[in-house]
Design an enzyme around this catalytic site. Structure first.
Site, mmCIF file in Angstrom:
data_model
loop_
_atom_site.group_PDB
_atom_site.id
_atom_site.type_symbol
_atom_site.label_atom_id
_atom_site.label_comp_id
_atom_site.label_asym_id
_atom_site.label_seq_id
_atom_site.Cartn_x
_atom_site.Cartn_y
_atom_site.Cartn_z
ATOM 1 N N ASP A 93 38.881 3.081 -4.749
ATOM 2 C CA ASP A 93 40.328 3.133 -4.885
ATOM 3 C C ASP A 93 40.674 4.339 -5.758
ATOM 4 O OD1 ASP A 93 39.711 0.611 -3.864
ATOM 5 O OD2 ASP A 93 41.277 -0.412 -5.011
ATOM 6 N N LYS A 156 47.539 1.594 -1.431
ATOM 7 C CA LYS A 156 47.554 0.543 -2.461
ATOM 8 C C LYS A 156 48.724 0.778 -3.394
ATOM 9 C CE LYS A 156 44.656 -1.002 -6.360
ATOM 10 N NZ LYS A 156 43.327 -0.858 -6.991
ATOM 11 N N LYS A 186 47.081 -2.650 0.325
ATOM 12 C CA LYS A 186 46.601 -3.450 -0.803
ATOM 13 C C LYS A 186 47.686 -3.562 -1.854
ATOM 14 C CE LYS A 186 43.011 -3.715 -4.385
ATOM 15 N NZ LYS A 186 41.737 -3.160 -4.873
#
Length: 222
Positions: A93, A156, A186
């Site tokens: 990430d 995300k 996400k």
């Protein structure tokens, strides 16, 4: 609770990255995280890159790059991501340069993500943290488009460390509409209840980043 068919506890668990990114985390804390992740039946654990490698059979291992500010040089983010994958991370990430997005310099955002993707190759899933709470809607849309062009697998919402806040239903709806199912979405940051998680899933989240996984899961039916 959102007015949709609420997912079961097992369905939600299968969407969770059980997360420990606290600066003071110790190896014992990571071991406890992995133990709890197995007990809860979640999909993944997400730990700081300095804690790799970890032994977590049956779990996806995720980590972060350029975390939490995103102000690292792109080559540093790329090197961090590549090393993490070499040490067993299956997912990374990365944090964008939020300032570049706020300035409208989307070419810089694109180059940043491409650098990380190229450093990792196709060996791992790439999630792009956009800090949605810090961006106006138009920038959220454009950064999601850029992330798709750069070869990301997910967008995300948040690091959970930005003062602007974490995941919101509005941001997730906007992100999901922009990527149209071609990328995962996400939701992460400040999700502490089953009601919040259910609302984000209804809005289009396909993955949840949680540090309070047990508390959230306890609110769902078996």
């Amino acid at each position: 609770m959102a007015s949709f068919a609420s997912p079961t506890r097992a369905e939600v668990a299968a969407m969770i990255d059980h997360t420990l990114l606290a600066p003071g985390a110790t190896p014992d804390d990571v071991a406890a995280l992995i133990y709890e992740a197995r007990e809860l039946g979640v999909l993944a654990v997400c730990v700081s890159p300095s804690m790799l490698p970890v032994q977590a059979p049956g779990l996806v291992v995720a980590t972060v790059a350029g975390f939490p500010s995103g102000k690292h040089h792109s080559l540093v983010k790329g090197a961090e991501a590549r090393l993490a994958v070499d040490q067993g991370a299956a997912e990374v990430d990365m944090v964008i340069d939020v300032g570049a997005a706020l300035a409208g310099d989307y070419n810089a955002v694109l180059a940043d993500i491409v650098t990380v993707r190229e450093a990792m190759g196709d060996r791992a899933v790439l999630k792009v943290i956009i800090e949605a709470a810090a961006l106006p809607d138009a920038a959220i849309v454009e950064v999601c488009r850029v992330a798709e062009r750069a070869g990301a697998n997910f967008v995300k919402t948040s690091t959970g460390f930005h003062p602007a806040g974490g995941a919101s239903v509005h941001a997730v709806e906007l992100m999901a509409a922009t990527v149209g199912g071609r990328l995962g979405v996400k939701a992460s940051g400040g999700i502490r209840t089953a009601e919040a998680a259910a609302a984000l899933i209804a809005a289009g989240a396909t993955r949840l980043g949680l540090s309070k996984s047990r508390e959230v899961l306890d609110g769902f039916s078996a």
